[in-house]
Design a protein around this motif. Structure first.
Motif, PDB file in Angstrom:
ATOM      1  N   ALA A 163      -1.057 -97.866   0.621  1.00  0.00           N
ATOM      2  CA  ALA A 163      -0.692 -97.359  -0.797  1.00  0.00           C
ATOM      3  C   ALA A 163       0.834 -97.575  -0.979  1.00  0.00           C
ATOM      4  CB  ALA A 163      -1.065 -95.795  -0.944  1.00  0.00           C
ATOM      5  N   VAL A 164       1.644 -97.426  -0.040  1.00  0.00           N
ATOM      6  CA  VAL A 164       3.227 -97.453  -0.197  1.00  0.00           C
ATOM      7  C   VAL A 164       3.519 -98.864  -0.021  1.00  0.00           C
ATOM      8  CG1 VAL A 164       5.241 -96.912   0.599  1.00  0.00           C
ATOM      9  CG2 VAL A 164       3.574 -95.077   0.660  1.00  0.00           C
ATOM     10  N   ARG A 165       3.287 -99.425   1.190  1.00  0.00           N
ATOM     11  CA  ARG A 165       3.430-101.020   1.406  1.00  0.00           C
ATOM     12  C   ARG A 165       2.715-101.962   0.734  1.00  0.00           C
ATOM     13  NH1 ARG A 165       6.420-101.337   6.486  1.00  0.00           N
ATOM     14  NH2 ARG A 165       7.838 -99.708   6.456  1.00  0.00           N
ATOM     15  N   LYS A 167       0.201-101.491  -1.724  1.00  0.00           N
ATOM     16  CA  LYS A 167       0.201-100.889  -3.133  1.00  0.00           C
ATOM     17  C   LYS A 167      -1.134-101.445  -3.657  1.00  0.00           C
ATOM     18  CE  LYS A 167       5.153-100.587  -4.009  1.00  0.00           C
ATOM     19  NZ  LYS A 167       6.270-101.195  -5.023  1.00  0.00           N
ATOM     20  N   ILE A 168      -2.246-101.490  -2.868  1.00  0.00           N
ATOM     21  CA  ILE A 168      -3.608-102.075  -3.141  1.00  0.00           C
ATOM     22  C   ILE A 168      -4.595-100.737  -3.611  1.00  0.00           C
ATOM     23  CG2 ILE A 168      -3.456-104.199  -2.210  1.00  0.00           C
ATOM     24  CD1 ILE A 168      -5.108-103.217   0.041  1.00  0.00           C
ATOM     25  N   PRO A 170      -4.695 -96.066  -4.451  1.00  0.00           N
ATOM     26  CA  PRO A 170      -3.600 -95.197  -4.912  1.00  0.00           C
ATOM     27  C   PRO A 170      -3.113 -94.311  -3.936  1.00  0.00           C
ATOM     28  CG  PRO A 170      -5.907 -94.595  -5.612  1.00  0.00           C
ATOM     29  CD  PRO A 170      -5.841 -96.255  -5.191  1.00  0.00           C
ATOM     30  N   ILE A 171      -1.889 -93.691  -4.161  1.00  0.00           N
ATOM     31  CA  ILE A 171      -1.441 -92.813  -3.178  1.00  0.00           C
ATOM     32  C   ILE A 171      -2.190 -91.423  -3.041  1.00  0.00           C
ATOM     33  CG2 ILE A 171       0.810 -91.483  -2.508  1.00  0.00           C
ATOM     34  CD1 ILE A 171       2.172 -93.380  -3.929  1.00  0.00           C
TER      35      ILE A 171
END
Length: 330
Positions: A163-165, A167-168, A170-171
């Motif tokens: 999610a963070v690195r 970004k594929i 949602p968080i």
């Protein structure tokens, strides 16, 4: 038929007794908690600016000063009549709150339950068949590593990576922010459920894998398998006709018993991903001293866990007549 009914009746009675004691234990723990419901939900600053009459009204609303035994038996009598009470935090019937939260959690837990069961069974069978090989060592090492890994840490790692690195994915949350309920699509719900479901699946694989592996090794080293080899049966025939049939029963029992692990893990996983499910609602109710909601969630969760064990016991008794007759006599 008589043995089946006796076995089912015995397990149902046991389940209702366990539900009662679990709800009583949860109520006692909430009653002895040092959390002050007024300070936790209203705040010390707000309390300082209120009149004594307003504070007394709040105390009456939160049940402060009512004997714990009286509160519990009031709740129990209402619950048996089908009334779970009103949530003190959500200001809605507990049944409605649980219905909404449980729908979100079941979506996650069903996916995780099916994935972990199927993957754990396949890995356990492969590891047992290839005992001592590099594949066996790899699967066993992975299972032991995952078994000792906290669910919340794994959830944080997956969150940081995907999610963070990358970004594929949602968080967090169960739906995209800013969308109305009618605008949310099935693909949106699936995307938001991927990381929590995968986390629960990974943490639930290890026990099923290790137990299936040990059972598979015992079966492949048993006398009847050695006799089948002596008769000239192929390895494929032995695995299909002897090994899988015998290893499926304990794997099935473990799969239904793993419902408790899935429920327990969902509490931490939902907190990490801010997923609005039953686990997050339980944490909110506990920290906010929302006794009706917490007890309702406790009973429903325990019913699912005991229901899984009940189904496992019934299936075990149906498949194995010795267990059915022994359970009926007991």
């Amino acid at each position: 038929m008589k043995d089946h009914l006796l076995l089912i009746g015995k397990n149902v009675i046991r389940m209702f007794l366990l539900l009662f004691f679990v709800s009583a234990a949860a109520f006692v723990l909430v009653s002895v908690s040092p959390i002050d419901p007024l300070q936790a939900n209203v705040g010390q600053a707000a309390l300082g600016s209120m009149s004594q009459e307003q504070i007394e009204k709040l105390q009456a609303y939160w049940g402060v000063g009512v004997p714990p035994a009286e509160r519990f038996f009031r709740w129990a009598s209402d619950f048996f009549r089908g009334d779970m009470g009103v949530s003190l935090l959500y200001r809605q019937p507990v049944s409605k709150v649980i219905h909404i939260k449980l729908a979100n959690s079941l979506w996650l837990m069903t996916i995780a339950w099916l994935l972990s069961g199927a993957a754990g069974f396949v890995l356990g069978v492969l590891s047992g068949l290839k005992k001592g090989s590099w594949l066996d060592k790899l699967i066993k090492g992975y299972s032991l590593l995952i078994a000792s890994t906290p669910a919340f840490w794994l959830a944080l790692m997956l969150l940081m990576i995907f999610a963070v690195r990358l970004k594929i994915l949602p968080i967090g949350l169960s739906v995209p922010i800013g969308l109305e309920a009618g605008e949310v699509t099935v693909s949106d719900r699936i995307c938001h459920a991927v990381l929590p479901a995968v986390t629960l699946s990974i943490t639930g694989i290890s026990n099923i894998t290790l137990h299936t592996r040990e059972k598979m090794i015992d079966i492949m080293e048993s006398d009847y398998v050695l006799f089948a080899k002596a008769r000239g049966e192929s390895s494929r025939s032995i695995v299909k006709n002897h090994a899988l049939r015998n290893v499926l029963l304990p794997a099935l029992t473990l799969q239904f018993a793993s419902v408790s692990e899935i429920f327990g893990g969902s509490v931490l996983v939902e907190q990490v991903f801010s997923y609005p499910g039953l686990g997050q609602a339980a944490v909110t109710a506990g920290l906010g001293s929302d006794v009706p909601l917490l007890l309702g969630i406790t009973v429903i969760s325990a019913a699912f866990v005991f229901g899984g064990n009940l189904i496992a016991n019934i299936l075990y008794g149906i498949i194995d007549p010795r267990i059915r007759k022994g359970g009926a006599r007991a």
